[in-house]
Scaffold this motif. Structure first.
Motif, short mmCIF file in Angstrom:
data_model
loop_
_atom_site.label_atom_id
_atom_site.label_comp_id
_atom_site.label_asym_id
_atom_site.label_seq_id
_atom_site.Cartn_x
_atom_site.Cartn_y
_atom_site.Cartn_z
N GLU A 78 92.81 26.72 6.25
CA GLU A 78 93.65 25.58 5.90
C GLU A 78 93.09 24.35 6.59
O GLU A 78 92.79 24.39 7.79
N LEU A 79 92.95 23.27 5.84
CA LEU A 79 92.42 22.00 6.37
C LEU A 79 93.47 20.91 6.25
O LEU A 79 94.12 20.78 5.20
N LEU A 80 93.64 20.15 7.33
CA LEU A 80 94.57 19.02 7.32
C LEU A 80 93.80 17.74 7.60
O LEU A 80 93.16 17.59 8.65
N PHE A 81 93.84 16.80 6.66
CA PHE A 81 93.28 15.45 6.81
C PHE A 81 94.45 14.49 6.97
O PHE A 81 95.47 14.62 6.29
N TYR A 82 94.32 13.48 7.83
CA TYR A 82 95.46 12.62 8.15
C TYR A 82 94.97 11.25 8.60
O TYR A 82 93.80 11.07 8.97
N THR A 83 95.85 10.27 8.57
CA THR A 83 95.55 8.93 9.08
C THR A 83 96.14 8.76 10.47
O THR A 83 96.93 9.60 10.94
N ASP A 84 95.79 7.67 11.14
CA ASP A 84 96.21 7.50 12.53
C ASP A 84 97.69 7.16 12.68
O ASP A 84 98.18 7.04 13.81
N GLY A 85 98.41 7.02 11.58
CA GLY A 85 99.86 6.89 11.68
C GLY A 85 100.50 8.13 12.27
O GLY A 85 101.61 8.07 12.80
N VAL A 86 99.79 9.27 12.19
CA VAL A 86 100.27 10.51 12.79
C VAL A 86 100.04 10.48 14.31
O VAL A 86 100.98 10.59 15.10
N LEU B 41 97.39 19.36 17.72
CA LEU B 41 96.76 20.67 17.77
C LEU B 41 97.69 21.72 18.38
O LEU B 41 97.53 22.92 18.14
N THR B 42 98.67 21.28 19.15
CA THR B 42 99.62 22.21 19.76
C THR B 42 100.66 22.71 18.78
O THR B 42 101.06 23.87 18.81
N ILE B 43 101.11 21.82 17.87
CA ILE B 43 102.19 22.21 16.96
C ILE B 43 101.69 22.95 15.72
O ILE B 43 102.44 23.72 15.12
N LEU B 44 100.44 22.74 15.33
CA LEU B 44 99.96 23.30 14.07
C LEU B 44 99.87 24.83 14.04
O LEU B 44 100.14 25.44 13.00
N PRO B 45 99.46 25.51 15.12
CA PRO B 45 99.36 26.97 15.03
C PRO B 45 100.66 27.66 14.64
O PRO B 45 100.64 28.69 13.96
N TYR C 80 104.57 18.81 6.14
CA TYR C 80 105.95 18.48 6.46
C TYR C 80 106.35 18.90 7.87
O TYR C 80 107.24 18.31 8.47
N THR C 81 105.67 19.91 8.42
CA THR C 81 105.89 20.23 9.83
C THR C 81 105.41 19.09 10.71
O THR C 81 106.10 18.67 11.65
N VAL C 82 104.22 18.57 10.41
CA VAL C 82 103.69 17.45 11.18
C VAL C 82 104.60 16.23 11.05
O VAL C 82 104.93 15.57 12.05
N MET D 159 108.37 12.38 13.48
CA MET D 159 109.63 11.65 13.42
C MET D 159 110.54 12.01 14.60
O MET D 159 111.20 11.16 15.18
N LYS D 160 110.55 13.29 14.97
CA LYS D 160 111.35 13.72 16.12
C LYS D 160 110.82 13.11 17.40
O LYS D 160 111.59 12.69 18.28
#
Length: 296
Positions: free
Chosen positions: A225-233, A250-254, A265-267, A272-273
């Motif tokens: 699984e690959l996740l691409f994202y912008t710096d808003g994350v 990297l801590t929350i994704l596993p 949606y987990t990210v 947001m939290k």
């Protein structure tokens, strides 16, 4: 004798009362005119503001219409995209185009700045991208052509970060060309790591050679699984002005559920939290896929 109060007042006492009443009337009239003028100007400003909000809303709808909507139909891949603007218009974007049942090209990008200028630059970039993808299927060639066209007419000195990704299910590989963008995250067997990409040159600043955006090939394994994202994350702030950061990502994704939608949606939920009551400061965009060749 004349009874007290039977004759009209006269002299200085009448003059004083008359002057005070006249001054008070004049003051109230001046206040009325100023209040009327203020209300008229306020109404004009409200009208202007409503017109501006309408134009921005229309601009956002136009931007949304420029994003691809038809789902990718590649049996060996599952896909998910997510875009959450920080304002009415944004500078983030994602893109994809399918060539056959095994191959497609993806892109994700982030334009410098915010608001309307970033939205206009993004629209231009997105239009050029669609043209260049038709002429070049190599990610590096696409970024080179796109960069050089933007750099030739860039009096505003704006730029973008961007990644272009070629997926080939038949070959079981992914080819990436990087234009100054954040490294994607690979999740394999519940272990996550950022992919190391060689070059980190921004898009749209100077004309470049194709070697400045080299194609980098990565073998894909079933379940990757690959996740691409912008710096808003990663640059989301909490109330102490601390960044969300790549390490926390990297801590929350596993522990996230399987599947590209669950990753995105987990990210978003965790960001947001983390931010709490702090308003979103930048656009958040994610593009994810899962390689599942056994479903072909």
């Amino acid at each position: 004798a004349t009874a007290w109060g039977s004759e009209p007042l006269s002299g200085p006492e009448l003059a004083d009362n008359g002057d005070e009443f006249g001054e008070l009337t004049a003051a109230f009239e001046q206040l009325r005119r100023r209040l009327t003028d203020f209300l008229n100007r306020l109404q004009q400003e409200v009208t202007k503001h409503e017109a501006l909000r309408y134009e921005l809303t229309l601009g956002r709808e136009i931007q949304q219409a420029m994003l691809p909507t038809a789902p990718l139909q590649l049996p060996a891949f599952q896909f998910e995209t997510l875009l959450k603007p920080a304002r009415e218009t944004c500078g983030d974007f994602y893109y994809y185009r399918q060539f056959d049942e095994a191959r497609c090209l993806l892109a994700i990008g982030d334009v410098s700045g915010k608001g309307f200028p970033a939205a206009v630059f993004m629209a231009r970039l997105r239009t050029l991208l669609n043209h260049e993808v038709l002429d070049h299927q190599s990610p590096g060639a696409v970024l080179t052509a796109l960069n050089n066209e933007l750099a030739r007419r860039n009096e505003s000195c704006m730029f973008a970060t961007m990644q272009c990704i070629w997926l080939d299910a038949a070959a079981g590989k992914m080819v990436i060309a990087n234009g100054g963008h954040l490294p994607p995250v690979l999740r394999r067997d519940r272990e996550c790591r950022q992919l190391t990409l060689r070059r980190n040159i921004l898009i749209g600043v100077f004309e470049r050679e194709e070697t400045d955006f080299p194609d980098e090939s990565f073998a894909l394994e079933a379940g990757d699984e690959l996740l691409f994202y912008t710096d808003g994350v990663t640059e989301a702030f909490d109330e102490r002005r601390q960044l969300f950061g790549e390490e926390r990502l990297l801590t929350i994704l596993p522990a996230a559920p399987s599947g590209p939608a669950a990753l995105c949606y987990t990210v978003l939920h965790e960001v947001m939290k983390y931010a709490g009551n702090v308003p979103q400061s930048d656009d958040i965009t994610m593009l994810a896929f899962r390689f599942c060749p056994e479903t072909r």
